[in-house]
Enzyme design. Structure first.
Site, PDB file in Angstrom:
ATOM      1  N   HIS A   1       0.820  -1.209   0.000  1.00 17.63           N
ATOM      2  CA  HIS A   1       0.000   0.000   0.000  1.00 17.63           C
ATOM      3  C   HIS A   1       0.857   1.263   0.000  1.00 17.63           C
ATOM      4  O   HIS A   1       0.548   2.240  -0.684  1.00 17.63           O
ATOM      5  CB  HIS A   1      -0.917  -0.027   1.230  1.00 17.63           C
TER       6      HIS A   1
ATOM      7  N   GLU B   1       5.673 -13.301 -25.172  1.00 22.64           N
ATOM      8  CA  GLU B   1       6.483 -13.244 -23.966  1.00 22.64           C
ATOM      9  C   GLU B   1       7.166 -14.580 -23.662  1.00 22.64           C
ATOM     10  O   GLU B   1       7.809 -14.735 -22.631  1.00 22.64           O
ATOM     11  CB  GLU B   1       5.635 -12.805 -22.773  1.00 22.64           C
TER      12      GLU B   1
ATOM     13  N   ASN C   1       8.999  -8.355 -19.840  1.00 22.84           N
ATOM     14  CA  ASN C   1       9.317  -8.832 -18.491  1.00 22.84           C
ATOM     15  C   ASN C   1       9.447 -10.354 -18.464  1.00 22.84           C
ATOM     16  O   ASN C   1      10.422 -10.905 -17.942  1.00 22.84           O
ATOM     17  CB  ASN C   1       8.243  -8.383 -17.496  1.00 22.84           C
ATOM     18  N   ASP C   2       8.461 -11.049 -19.030  1.00 26.41           N
ATOM     19  CA  ASP C   2       8.537 -12.502 -19.076  1.00 26.41           C
ATOM     20  C   ASP C   2       9.465 -12.983 -20.184  1.00 26.41           C
ATOM     21  O   ASP C   2      10.142 -14.004 -20.033  1.00 26.41           O
ATOM     22  CB  ASP C   2       7.145 -13.110 -19.265  1.00 26.41           C
TER      23      ASP C   2
ATOM     24  N   CYS D   1       4.714  -3.833 -24.292  1.00 24.92           N
ATOM     25  CA  CYS D   1       4.132  -3.352 -23.040  1.00 24.92           C
ATOM     26  C   CYS D   1       4.961  -3.727 -21.818  1.00 24.92           C
ATOM     27  O   CYS D   1       4.560  -3.455 -20.695  1.00 24.92           O
ATOM     28  CB  CYS D   1       2.706  -3.857 -22.874  1.00 24.92           C
TER      29      CYS D   1
END
Length: 571
Positions: free
Chosen positions: A191, A431, A454-455, A502
């Site tokens: 948070h 990916e 990312n992957d 992305c």
């Protein structure tokens, strides 16, 4: 003499102000005997009702101060509080069968829930345990008649320091005077990090030695470096003032690029899209000049709750997103969970290596009870704007065809029911190396590609993202990764379909020119990066981008790639 305390930066920026240490008085649950079970059960029901009312008020305050996205955490709290099966009835049973008081039953049940989250072995779920503790505290305050901790009514700017910040803490703060956040507990998805990024202020988590720091002490918080410098000297203050002035000047210079189209100096147009996680983030994306949404992570609807969202709830969220984008394209990724992303409401089988297991589209294809309601809601929302569906973790034609078949099944159901739908483009995330190597064939059956770096990086280099032991291997600058990106873009161009990106590499200014030169036509990133990348593109020509790509792809190792990119940074 100054002292430097180190942690992990989760929101960039610099701030200099007094420290405010936010403590939390521990609630004491009496050990004494309980009243009669019926009396304790009535006491529990009253406490639940009071807590529901309190959470509704907190939600309203959060929406006013922070926006809808941050207010949604209290929707999740309310959902948990109304979960009869795994929350409320077990507390009643503890009262009936073990003779516990209402506060004792609350403490026992919520501590078990927190431990369950932590035991999942997943950083994101461990951070959700903090939300469970927040809810426990809210309910115990109602049962014990304790007042909430006082709101921080401030007359000066402060850097808030705490062991941990709970959602209810931030709502009660006077956020107009909070210029930085630092905590001992928490991670990049906690948070604290989310609120800091929403407010655009620096934040550091994992701060060691924080107990030594007192309120009222002046400090400099560096969200990029992950440091808190306490009692800074004059040289450090002067360095902060220079950095802060440069930052403000840079922000002013970028303002003009928010409203400009994305084009090179010789007029070649590209698109800069935003990555978002909920409809509430559309406003920030538009303010930064996003020309569309390149990645809408639908997981936000499934997180932090004990049940799965229904078709209507999903439809409303997707409809809001496309309507708020006012005709601009919105690409929504279907549910992508598994690996490092787990859901309390959707238990997945224990796997020795979940990153190589039943995750993303592999899971949803096996769970039509989960997949079909989402596909139906996406088709319905497409009637309200430009919506595209993107399937994650496609490895070959069989998965793409199966996912498209299920989408068609959803459309046939809706048409039979007389429910309006819209036309959607269907794309895939590239990916997995297998998808990049099969890109030429996949391009014949997909409407677009979006490269998820990312992957792609972790699967190409066998280096798990987030694993500190192999952090040095995880990089977008490896020649193998770059060549897979180029091959994917070439296959898309040959088939006449768009190719976007992305993953985090899409917002890396060192790679921008080369990516465009490879044939990536749309870059989707965090909204705050859009003006800076747009300015950069405006200073390039298409031929410069292509030359940069050719040179980059000729490099034989990561070191050579980095050297070349650094040499071109200011060219």
């Amino acid at each position: 003499m100054s002292m430097i305390f180190r942690g992990r930066g989760v929101s960039d920026g610099l701030a200099m102000a007094e420290i405010l240490v936010l403590g939390r008085a521990r609630l004491h649950v009496p050990d004494g005997p309980a009243g009669e079970p019926e009396e304790e059960l009535r006491r529990l029901e009253r406490g639940l009702e009071q807590t529901r009312d309190r959470l509704q008020r907190l939600r309203t305050e959060a929406a006013e101060k922070l926006g809808e996205k941050e207010a949604e955490i209290f929707d999740a709290h309310l959902t948990v509080l109304e979960d009869e099966y795994s929350v409320v009835e077990p507390m009643r049973e503890l009262i009936r069968t073990q003779g516990l008081s209402a506060p004792q039953a609350v403490e026992r049940q919520f501590d078990e829930l927190s431990e369950m989250f932590r035991s999942l072995g997943d950083a994101l779920m461990a951070e959700r345990a903090a939300d469970t503790q927040d809810l426990k505290e809210q309910l115990l305050r109602a049962l014990l008649g304790e007042e909430d901790g006082g709101a921080c009514d401030l007359d000066r700017n402060v850097i808030v320091l705490a062991e941990e910040l709970l959602p209810s803490d931030t709502v009660r703060m006077d956020l107009s005077h909070v210029v930085g956040l630092a905590t001992h507990l928490g991670g990049a998805t906690a948070h604290t990090a989310i609120i800091a990024r929403t407010l655009g202020i620096p934040a550091v988590v994992g701060l060691e030695g924080w107990e030594e720091i007192s309120s009222g002490t002046e400090a400099i918080l560096d969200g990029g470096a992950g440091t808190l410098t306490v009692s800074p000297g004059e040289a450090e203050r002067e360095a902060f003032r220079r950095s802060d002035a440069a930052r403000q000047e840079e922000e002013q210079s970028l303002a003009a690029f928010r409203a400009m189209p994305t084009a090179t100096a010789d007029g070649k147009c590209f698109e800069l899209f935003a990555n978002i996680g909920s409809p509430g983030e559309v406003k920030a994306a538009l303010e930064q000049g996003a020309e569309g949404v390149g990645l809408f992570r639908s997981e936000f609807l499934f997180m932090d709750r004990a049940d799965l969202p229904g078709e209507e709830e999903q439809f409303e969220a997707y409809r809001q997103a496309v309507e708020r984008m006012e005709g601009r394209p919105v690409i929504i990724r279907t549910l992508d969970v598994g690996g490092d992303k787990k859901l309390p409401a959707l238990p997945l089988p224990q796997e020795e290596n979940p990153f190589l297991g039943c995750r993303a589209v592999r899971m949803t294809l096996k769970r039509p009870d989960v997949f079909l309601p989402q596909l139906r809601s996406l088709l319905r929302a497409a009637a309200y704007g430009d919506l595209s569906v993107m399937f994650p973790m496609i490895s070959g034609l069989e998965e793409l065809r199966a996912a498209k078949a299920m989408l068609e099944q959803a459309r046939e159901q809706l048409e039979a029911e007389g429910v309006p739908t819209g036309r959607v483009k269907v794309g895939i995330m590239v990916e997995i190396p297998a998808a990049a190597l099969m890109a030429e064939r996949l391009a014949r059956e997909a409407d677009f590609f979006s490269i998820g770096t990312n992957d792609l990086i972790q699967y190409t280099l066998a280096a798990e993202r987030g694993n500190e032991n192999v952090a040095g291997l995880y990089t977008a600058y490896h020649p193998a990764v770059l060549r897979l990106i180029a091959a994917t873009a070439r296959a898309a161009e040959a088939a006449g379909i768009p190719c976007g990106m992305c993953g985090e590499a899409a917002g890396d200014p060192l790679l921008t020119a080369a990516l465009l030169g490879m044939g990536v036509g749309e870059l989707s990133m965090s909204p705050r990066l859009i003006p800076r990348v747009r300015r950069l593109i405006g200073g390039l020509t298409l031929e410069q981008c292509r030359a940069r790509a050719r040179e980059l792809l000729s490099q034989s190792d990561e070191g050579a790639v980095r050297t070349f990119l650094m040499s071109q940074e200011n060219v």
